[in-house]
Scaffold this motif. Sequence first.
Motif, short mmCIF file in Angstrom:
data_model
loop_
_atom_site.label_atom_id
_atom_site.label_comp_id
_atom_site.label_asym_id
_atom_site.label_seq_id
_atom_site.Cartn_x
_atom_site.Cartn_y
_atom_site.Cartn_z
N PRO A 105 0.97 -1.13 -0.05
CA PRO A 105 0.03 -0.03 0.09
C PRO A 105 0.90 1.07 0.07
N PHE A 106 0.44 2.34 -0.72
CA PHE A 106 1.26 3.58 -0.61
C PHE A 106 0.80 4.29 0.56
N ASP A 107 2.02 3.97 1.32
CA ASP A 107 2.21 4.43 3.07
C ASP A 107 3.27 4.61 3.44
N TYR A 108 3.54 5.80 4.23
CA TYR A 108 4.74 5.83 4.70
C TYR A 108 5.47 4.51 5.41
N GLU A 109 4.60 4.02 6.36
CA GLU A 109 5.09 2.83 7.21
C GLU A 109 5.30 1.52 6.47
N ALA A 110 4.48 1.54 5.42
CA ALA A 110 4.55 0.26 4.64
C ALA A 110 5.85 0.05 3.83
N PHE A 111 6.15 1.48 3.25
CA PHE A 111 7.21 1.53 2.33
C PHE A 111 8.52 1.54 3.33
N ALA A 112 8.60 2.15 4.29
CA ALA A 112 9.70 1.80 5.42
C ALA A 112 9.90 0.54 5.69
N ALA A 113 9.01 -0.18 6.05
CA ALA A 113 9.16 -1.45 6.40
C ALA A 113 9.75 -2.41 5.39
N ALA A 114 9.35 -2.14 4.04
CA ALA A 114 10.00 -2.83 2.93
C ALA A 114 11.09 -2.44 2.41
N GLY A 115 11.93 -1.60 3.38
CA GLY A 115 13.10 -1.06 2.70
C GLY A 115 13.14 0.17 1.90
N GLY A 116 11.98 1.11 1.91
CA GLY A 116 12.19 2.10 0.90
C GLY A 116 11.58 3.33 1.50
N LEU A 117 10.86 4.17 0.59
CA LEU A 117 10.64 5.56 1.08
C LEU A 117 9.57 5.93 -0.06
N ILE A 118 8.67 6.97 0.39
CA ILE A 118 7.87 7.49 -0.45
C ILE A 118 8.46 8.67 -1.31
N GLY A 119 9.16 9.56 -0.08
CA GLY A 119 9.83 10.74 -0.55
C GLY A 119 8.77 11.60 -1.14
N HIS A 120 8.99 12.35 -2.43
CA HIS A 120 8.45 13.22 -2.87
C HIS A 120 7.27 12.60 -3.94
N ALA A 121 7.18 11.40 -3.92
CA ALA A 121 5.87 10.43 -4.53
C ALA A 121 6.05 10.41 -5.99
#
Length: 533
Positions: free
Chosen positions: A375-391
């Motif tokens: 899901p496009f979500d700050y915490e979900a991406f952080a847990a997967a080793g990524g970041l949303i940043g500026h989308a």
Amino acid sequence: MTRVFVSRDMASVALGADDVARAFGDAGCEVVRTGSRGLFSIEPLVEVETDLGRIGFGPVGPGDVAAVLDGAHAARLGKVEDLPFFVGQRRFTFARCGVIDPLSLADYAAHGGWQGLGTARAQAVQQVVDTVKASGLRGRGGAGFPTGIKWQTVLDAPADEKFIVCNADEGDSGTFADRMLMEGDPFCLIEGMAIAAHAVGARHGYIYIRSEYPFAIATMRAAIAASAHIVAPFTLEVREGAGAYVCGEETALLDSIEGKRGQVRAKPPLPALQGLFGRPTVINNVLSLAAVPFILAQGADAYAAVGFGRSRGTMPVQLAGNVRHGGLYEVGFGITLGELVNDIGGGTSSGRPVRAVQVGGPLGAYFPPSMFHLPFDYEAFAAAGGLIGHAGITLFDDSVDMAHMARFAMEFCAAESCGKCTPCRIGSTRGVEIMDRIIGARDTSHPEDKGKASTGSARTGEGYLDRALYSRAPNRIDVSIEAQTSLLRDLADTMKYGSLCALGGFTPYPVLSALDYFPEDFGASAPIKEAAE
């Protein structure tokens, strides 16, 4: 007289919008220049005002005027807001982009402009800050820090002068939301900054825009002059950056405004306490500040009702790279990465399978289709080793060489480092050297991979160590793929936790994700991450 609407957005102009607007003017039409709607495959877009509403045609060329005015052009789209690309959007921030004349105060007011500022100025400053807190708005540029808490810190800081700074130094590849907003709805940003100024007690603000955005700079300066009497006593000015990527980091940006070389400051002290010219400073990016007028006008609950988990409200997602439907798509958090790539973006423009997407700019992680459930979500991406940043989401098809992309991340960091801290300055240079060894060893072992196409790099194959060096190198260093990937992981760990700012700290994200998800491009037959562990 027939009224037509044509975008003056930089991307639209690059596709010929000025010539189209001139042709309609020569045909006797009243031409209104707007911002872009955000779907670049239909630019230059022309909308004709009719009894049924505004009817879109696109893409349109200067020779299509007669067919468009007759309503018979093959590129007739109907109402643009009814197109599939727009129907699913939640346009809280970009509602006016492509609809209004960006520099018309009357247009802005007629479409809900200044309501948020009026509401804010009728409230106590603490009530305004509490409203922003309750909305759940988080910084739309990097770590997603709660905007209301930052404002509270500045409000509580004792000082004779405070500042509002807008970070419009949009330097991530594949991102254009800031530019689109400034060129298409500049008063929205001004209103958001004026609300912030009222909330924390600031009298002056700066908008820091990169020099590569001449249209945005000119539009913002004109909008500031036109609205000065409305936002007074708050005053604003534009500061033009010289294009250094590191000035997207908030403290380097502050140094640049002060006339210094853009270098990262050590924290603490935080800019909220000692920022611009040593005074308490609210520094937010364009999308954060532009979301504030909606929140004050419609209420915190209306904004917080949309989203997912701790990520509330909407995010203007930018689809770029090898994508069929490139553009801006504003949607509530929680939509999956796969829906954005396949359903909204339409997959690759080449028609080949999607192999990887990079989310968050040049320092964002690479994700394969197996991760499209995220899901496009700050915490979900952080847990997967990524970041949303500026989308920003950049697509790559199956011709991409991910080892080359990992090398590019290190090379980019080396070129853009301010040089203040050792992990970033030296680590990125050593990272390029390690990647050269890995690619060289891979190509020596697997000659069929040598010179494999590298999307996003115009210098594929340059700078790699030659075969003669490899024949001598084992006397000094173990250049096996296993040893070098292990060394690369150690280096990435040092950069991630030892760098002074996110430039060095985030560079490991694309490198490690490429290693983890695409081990075959590094000459490994098994997932390198598992082998290393």
